[in-house]
Design an enzyme around this catalytic site. Structure first.
Site, short mmCIF file in Angstrom:
data_model
loop_
_atom_site.label_atom_id
_atom_site.label_comp_id
_atom_site.label_asym_id
_atom_site.label_seq_id
_atom_site.Cartn_x
_atom_site.Cartn_y
_atom_site.Cartn_z
N ARG A 18 34.15 31.17 45.45
CA ARG A 18 33.41 32.43 45.69
C ARG A 18 33.26 32.69 47.19
O ARG A 18 33.45 33.81 47.65
CB ARG A 18 32.03 32.39 45.02
CG ARG A 18 32.09 32.42 43.52
CD ARG A 18 30.72 32.27 42.90
NE ARG A 18 30.17 30.99 43.32
CZ ARG A 18 28.87 30.71 43.40
NH1 ARG A 18 27.97 31.62 43.11
NH2 ARG A 18 28.45 29.52 43.78
N ASN A 37 30.26 33.35 39.45
CA ASN A 37 30.69 32.39 38.43
C ASN A 37 30.24 32.87 37.07
O ASN A 37 29.12 33.36 36.91
CB ASN A 37 30.07 31.01 38.68
CG ASN A 37 30.68 30.28 39.85
OD1 ASN A 37 31.79 30.58 40.27
ND2 ASN A 37 29.95 29.32 40.38
#
Length: 92
Positions: A18, A37
């Site tokens: 990320r 996520n």
């Protein structure tokens, strides 16, 4: 405005995916959206740009994965249907 929704599978959680996606968007410029996520182990990205070629290049880099620790095995890229973003952030 071109928009995509990307679901990334593989070893993509717990490896900085990320954060790397966030940095990629900032480094490329003019890429806006979100990355987070999912509970099923995937990473989801909503990304948009007024520059379709830049968004395509962003998507291609996502397919490669950001580091030696990540291992992208599959990406599902579809046309995005979401409200416009003005920045790129980690989280929904």
């Amino acid at each position: 405005m071109t928009k995509v929704r990307i679901i990334v599978s593989g070893r993509v959680q717990g490896v900085g995916f990320r954060y790397a996606t966030y940095n990629l968007a900032l480094d490329m410029g003019e890429i806006y959206g979100r990355v987070w996520n999912n509970d099923d182990g995937t990473v989801e990205i909503l990304a948009q740009s007024t520059d379709a070629q830049k968004l395509a290049a962003f998507t291609q880099e996502i397919r490669k994965g950001p580091s030696k620790w990540a291992n992208v095995t599959y990406t599902d890229v579809t046309q995005g249907q979401f409200s416009d973003y003005e920045d790129f952030r980690i989280g929904k």
